[in-house]
Design an enzyme around this catalytic site. Structure first.
Site, mmCIF file in Angstrom:
data_model
loop_
_atom_site.group_PDB
_atom_site.id
_atom_site.type_symbol
_atom_site.label_atom_id
_atom_site.label_comp_id
_atom_site.label_asym_id
_atom_site.label_seq_id
_atom_site.Cartn_x
_atom_site.Cartn_y
_atom_site.Cartn_z
ATOM 1 N N LYS A 186 0.861 -1.190 0.000
ATOM 2 C CA LYS A 186 0.000 0.000 0.000
ATOM 3 C C LYS A 186 0.896 1.238 0.000
ATOM 4 C CE LYS A 186 -4.334 1.164 2.322
ATOM 5 N NZ LYS A 186 -5.025 1.045 3.610
HETATM 6 C C1 E4P Z 1 -8.388 1.927 3.618
HETATM 7 O O1 E4P Z 1 -7.611 1.123 3.173
HETATM 8 C C2 E4P Z 1 -8.204 2.651 4.870
HETATM 9 O O2 E4P Z 1 -7.481 1.827 5.756
HETATM 10 C C3 E4P Z 1 -9.499 2.958 5.570
HETATM 11 O O3 E4P Z 1 -10.617 2.595 4.798
HETATM 12 C C4 E4P Z 1 -9.568 4.318 6.171
HETATM 13 O O4 E4P Z 1 -10.816 4.485 6.788
HETATM 14 P P1 E4P Z 1 -11.129 5.654 7.835
HETATM 15 O O5 E4P Z 1 -11.385 6.908 7.074
HETATM 16 O O6 E4P Z 1 -12.347 5.172 8.547
HETATM 17 O O7 E4P Z 1 -9.923 5.758 8.736
#
Ligand code: E4P
Length: 224
Positions: free
Chosen positions: A84
């Site tokens: 990522k």
């Molecule tokens: C995606 O890969 C992120 O980890 C996640 O969806 C972020 O979500 P949040 O805005 O609830 O922190």
């Protein structure tokens, strides 16, 4: 549409994987920090808990050489891992190089179609479009998802559009309507997908009527 779990909690992954409906797991530095465990051990435990799933693990450096070093280290841990990478200039350069090396990537913190275009051009496996964080500021996070899916389909990019920052089941339904390829969500939201009050009321009635009639699925035991 694929369903990913957005968590660093291995027990949650085990439970959801047991339902046979999740295709992968996304983590981020915040979720990993919450576990109180090491990054590598947590990600490897998640890979084991979700066999064959795509498991996203994020680099934390923001300068190209350091990002590349981290990405190669993370990718070496397990074949299920997807690296990522944040949507920043060295991140897109990194995605292009990882794509050339056959390493799968997930570009994160994407909020606009122009950002998604760069991720798609670099060969990102997944483009993580955040919706909840936009909605939190009275925006419509799903607008960028719809445009990004259209862009990817119309121009023949291979990237999958991943709806991230999902806050409730309605986001999942909207992701389906946008023809997104993946939605990732916290365990609580995934568990909410089961729920409808009429299901509970209906089941209670079926079981009461069945019991009242003294029925059984199995034949009575014959005693010699
Ligand atoms: C995606 O890969 C992120 O980890 C996640 O969806 C972020 O979500 P949040 O805005 O609830 O922190």
């Amino acid at each position: 549409m694929k369903l990913f779990l957005d968590t660093g909690d291995v027990e949650e992954v085990r439970r959801a994987a047991g339902w046979g409906v999740i295709d992968g797991v996304t983590t981020n530095p915040t979720l990993i920090a919450k576990t109180g465990r090491g990054f590598r051990e947590t990600v490897l435990a998640i890979c084991e808990a979700c066999p064959g799933g795509a498991i996203s693990a994020e680099v934390v450096a923001t300068e190209f050489d350091a990002m590349l070093k981290e990405a190669l280290e993370i990718a070496s841990w397990h074949e299920q891992i997807v690296v990522k990478v944040p949507m920043i200039e060295p991140g897109i350069r990194l995605v292009a190089q990882l794509t050339d090396r056959g390493i799968r990537t997930n570009v994160t913190l994407v909020f606009s179609v122009s950002q998604a275009l760069l991720a798609a051009k670099a060969g990102a496996t997944y483009i993580s479009n955040f919706v909840g964080r936009v909605d939190d500021f009275s925006g419509d996070g799903m607008e960028a998802v719809a445009s990004t899916v259209e862009m990817v389909e119309a121009h023949g990019f291979e990237s999958e559009v991943l709806v991230a920052s999902v806050r409730h089941p309605q986001h999942v339904v909207q992701a389906l309507a946008c023809r997104a390829h993946v939605a990732t969500m916290p365990y609580a939201v995934l568990a909410q997908l089961f729920k409808h009050p009429l299901t509970d009321i209906g089941l209670e009635r079926f079981l009461k009527d069945w019991e009242g009639a003294g029925l059984s699925i199995f034949p009575p035991k014959v005693t010699a």
